[in-house]
Design an enzyme around this catalytic site. Structure first.
Site, PDB file in Angstrom:
ATOM      1  N   HIS A 135      61.201  30.125  49.176  1.00 38.07           N
ATOM      2  CA  HIS A 135      62.220  30.861  49.933  1.00 38.07           C
ATOM      3  C   HIS A 135      62.814  31.914  48.987  1.00 38.07           C
ATOM      4  O   HIS A 135      62.870  31.707  47.778  1.00 38.07           O
ATOM      5  CB  HIS A 135      63.288  29.837  50.344  1.00 38.07           C
ATOM      6  CG  HIS A 135      64.332  30.327  51.287  1.00 38.07           C
ATOM      7  ND1 HIS A 135      65.431  31.056  50.877  1.00 38.07           N
ATOM      8  CD2 HIS A 135      64.472  30.164  52.627  1.00 38.07           C
ATOM      9  CE1 HIS A 135      66.197  31.319  51.927  1.00 38.07           C
ATOM     10  NE2 HIS A 135      65.636  30.790  53.003  1.00 38.07           N
ATOM     11  N   ASP A 212      63.981  22.540  44.882  1.00 37.05           N
ATOM     12  CA  ASP A 212      64.765  23.032  46.003  1.00 37.05           C
ATOM     13  C   ASP A 212      64.533  22.060  47.169  1.00 37.05           C
ATOM     14  O   ASP A 212      63.467  22.053  47.784  1.00 37.05           O
ATOM     15  CB  ASP A 212      64.281  24.456  46.341  1.00 37.05           C
ATOM     16  CG  ASP A 212      64.871  24.980  47.637  1.00 37.05           C
ATOM     17  OD1 ASP A 212      65.643  24.257  48.283  1.00 37.05           O
ATOM     18  OD2 ASP A 212      64.532  26.123  47.995  1.00 37.05           O
ATOM     19  N   GLN A 215      64.802  21.705  52.510  1.00 35.45           N
ATOM     20  CA  GLN A 215      64.078  21.277  53.719  1.00 35.45           C
ATOM     21  C   GLN A 215      63.605  19.825  53.640  1.00 35.45           C
ATOM     22  O   GLN A 215      62.881  19.366  54.512  1.00 35.45           O
ATOM     23  CB  GLN A 215      62.869  22.188  53.967  1.00 35.45           C
ATOM     24  CG  GLN A 215      63.226  23.623  54.258  1.00 35.45           C
ATOM     25  CD  GLN A 215      64.023  23.802  55.553  1.00 35.45           C
ATOM     26  OE1 GLN A 215      64.045  22.924  56.418  1.00 35.45           O
ATOM     27  NE2 GLN A 215      64.676  24.937  55.681  1.00 35.45           N
ATOM     28  N   LYS A 238      71.889  21.753  56.492  1.00 38.39           N
ATOM     29  CA  LYS A 238      70.534  21.437  56.957  1.00 38.39           C
ATOM     30  C   LYS A 238      70.328  19.930  57.098  1.00 38.39           C
ATOM     31  O   LYS A 238      69.264  19.463  57.451  1.00 38.39           O
ATOM     32  CB  LYS A 238      69.503  22.028  55.991  1.00 38.39           C
ATOM     33  CG  LYS A 238      69.533  23.571  56.012  1.00 38.39           C
ATOM     34  CD  LYS A 238      68.342  24.150  55.327  1.00 38.39           C
ATOM     35  CE  LYS A 238      68.520  25.591  54.939  1.00 38.39           C
ATOM     36  NZ  LYS A 238      68.246  26.539  56.033  1.00 38.39           N
ATOM     37  N   CYS A 376      62.679  34.375  55.388  1.00 34.83           N
ATOM     38  CA  CYS A 376      63.110  34.536  53.984  1.00 34.83           C
ATOM     39  C   CYS A 376      61.983  34.164  53.026  1.00 34.83           C
ATOM     40  O   CYS A 376      62.228  33.600  51.948  1.00 34.83           O
ATOM     41  CB  CYS A 376      64.361  33.724  53.662  1.00 34.83           C
ATOM     42  SG  CYS A 376      65.791  34.247  54.598  1.00 34.83           S
TER      43      CYS A 376
HETATM   44  N1  PLP Z   1      65.389  26.843  50.227  1.00 33.24           N
HETATM   45  C1  PLP Z   1      64.720  26.633  51.363  1.00 33.24           C
HETATM   46  C2  PLP Z   1      63.355  26.025  51.304  1.00 33.24           C
HETATM   47  C3  PLP Z   1      65.302  26.980  52.576  1.00 33.24           C
HETATM   48  O1  PLP Z   1      64.627  26.771  53.714  1.00 33.24           O
HETATM   49  C4  PLP Z   1      66.589  27.549  52.589  1.00 33.24           C
HETATM   50  C5  PLP Z   1      67.211  27.974  53.854  1.00 33.24           C
HETATM   51  O2  PLP Z   1      66.557  28.210  54.836  1.00 33.24           O
HETATM   52  C6  PLP Z   1      67.251  27.725  51.368  1.00 33.24           C
HETATM   53  C7  PLP Z   1      66.619  27.359  50.215  1.00 33.24           C
HETATM   54  C8  PLP Z   1      68.607  28.337  51.304  1.00 33.24           C
HETATM   55  O3  PLP Z   1      69.562  27.522  51.908  1.00 33.24           O
HETATM   56  P1  PLP Z   1      71.046  28.056  52.120  1.00 33.24           P
HETATM   57  O4  PLP Z   1      70.939  29.371  52.833  1.00 33.24           O
HETATM   58  O5  PLP Z   1      71.686  26.989  52.933  1.00 33.24           O
HETATM   59  O6  PLP Z   1      71.652  28.187  50.761  1.00 33.24           O
END
Ligand code: PLP
Length: 418
Positions: A135, A212, A215, A238, A376
């Site tokens: 992402h 990270d 998900q 999430k 993203c």
């Molecule tokens: N990492 C992954 C794999 C994501 O899917 C997302 C959000 O869609 C993020 C990081 C970023 O999360 P946030 O916008 O809640 O900080």
């Protein structure tokens, strides 16, 4: 052993999705006259009554600032905030609540590590190793750092099915690699990466790993000690918690050695105009008034999924994924992007040459909420050779009937564009 037998017992309890749905009042509505079918859970999840009620009760009964309150409300708020941290510790099986830092979300967790650990350890000519399926929030913070330091961001390639190439990963690791930062689960492909193995390989070369978990946490049990990672981050929204509250887990020795992130109240020991000393963990990384209600609401969300059982959630979602994969494959012209052997319940797809935004708009008229775009993940889109995909992402409250509604609506999209 005792834990194993509890897990087996848990798995044997029937998964009552009807009862679960009653916990989420937002799901009861109709959209464009049709029952809402919410399949955009990778973007954000809905909140159960338990979370809504916890946040409401906090504001109605306990609201006060934390840490310094000498009055009853201050003490209650401080205790509730500390209890939330302990809930996160238990949820991740972290050794110590001091290793749990509350942040805004996964994005801030990664920026924090890049700007503190990264700034201290990454220099000119060094490398930061990511993967092709990251992402933007696990790419851009590292690029900012690399730009400042004259370092280089490299990406582990993936296969056409969307699996990380572990042979390439080993080849890319070298004496200049300062950190590996990879996603646990891809928000586009659904791939569940072999993060324990990724960590093992990096650690055998003394390289720290950030995972990270944005998900992952809502869909499978996560144990940071079993994974052996140095950092693990996720966003509360999430996993059925409020927006603006998330978690960074970090190994104590690393967090203690890291320079501070933001300056302000709460993160200090002593301040004079000449110099400032800093607070102990975890306050060192939590400058300013934290998102108290958010952290408490997040803890309520973790208690909620824990009570249902993450193994049961994973097993239920596996069934939904299998049903979705099978029925969607029968829609003429539909191609799933992301067919890894180990997958979470995310179904990204393209449908002939229909633009994903058109798919999303037509589905919305049928009450079906999906996401369309680059998610993203522009470098991943480039790797897949598409500009965008449509994505249905599932959660514990979704049903087979909802997947059938999605598939029916996709057949209608075909007819519109026939
Ligand atoms: N990492 C992954 C794999 C994501 O899917 C997302 C959000 O869609 C993020 C990081 C970023 O999360 P946030 O916008 O809640 O900080």
């Amino acid at each position: 052993m005792a834990d194993d037998s509890r897990r087996v017992r848990d798995l044997e309890r029937p998964f009552d999705v009807t009862a679960i749905r009653r916990d989420f009042p937002i799901l009861e509505q109709r959209v464009h006259g049709k029952p809402l079918v919410y399949l955009d859970n990778a973007a954000t999840t809905h909140k159960p009554q338990a979370v809504l009620e916890t946040v409401r009760r906090y504001y109605v009964e306990d609201n006060a600032n934390v840490r310094r309150g000498v009055h009853a409300l201050g003490e209650r708020a401080t205790n509730a905030y500390a209890a939330a941290r302990e809930t996160v510790r238990r949820f991740l099986n972290a050794p110590d609540p001091d290793e749990v830092v509350f942040v805004r979300g996964a994005t801030e967790g990664i920026n924090l590590v890049a700007q503190t650990y990264g700034r201290a350890h990454v220099g000119a000519g060094d490398e930061i190793l990511l993967s092709e399926m990251e992402h933007h929030s696990n790419i851009v913070p590292w690029q900012i750092l690399a730009g400042e330091k004259g370092a280089r961001v490299r990406a582990i390639p993936i296969t056409d099915a969307g699996e990380m190439r572990l042979d390439e990963y080993e080849r890319l690791l070298n004496g200049r690699t300062r950190i590996v930062a990879v996603t646990h689960v891809s928000n586009v492909l659904g791939t569940v990466n072999p993060v324990a193995e990724i960590v093992r390989i990096a650690k055998s070369r003394g390289i720290p790993v950030l995972i990270d978990g944005a998900q992952a946490v809502a869909h499978m049990p996560v144990d940071v000690q079993a994974l052996g990672c140095d950092f693990y981050t996720f966003s509360g929204h999430k996993i059925f918690g409020p927006t603006g509250a998330g978690v960074l887990y970090g190994r104590r020795a690393l967090l203690e050695a890291m320079p501070v992130y933001q300056g302000g109240g709460g993160m200090i020991g002593q301040v004079t105009f000449e110099r400032t000393t800093y607070a102990q963990l975890p306050n060192k990384f939590e400058a300013g008034t934290p998102n108290i209600a958010g952290a408490i609401g997040l803890a309520a969300a973790l208690d909620y999924v824990t009570a249902i059982g993450l193994d049961r959630i994973a097993s239920y979602e596996r069934e939904l994924l299998a049903h979705g994969t099978e029925t969607m494959a029968q829609v003429p012209g539909l191609r799933l992007t992301g067919t890894a052997r180990s997958k979470a319940a995310i179904l990204s797809f393209v449908l002939g040459d229909v633009h994903p935004h058109d798919i999303g708009t037509i589905l919305d008229r049928a009450g079906v909420a999906i996401r369309a775009g680059h998610h993203c993940c522009q470098p991943l889109m480039a790797r897949l050779g598409v500009s965008a995909t449509a994505r249905a992402s599932l959660a514990l409250y979704n049903t087979r009937d909802e997947i059938d509604a999605l598939v029916g609506a996709l057949r209608d999209v075909r007819k519109v564009f026939a």
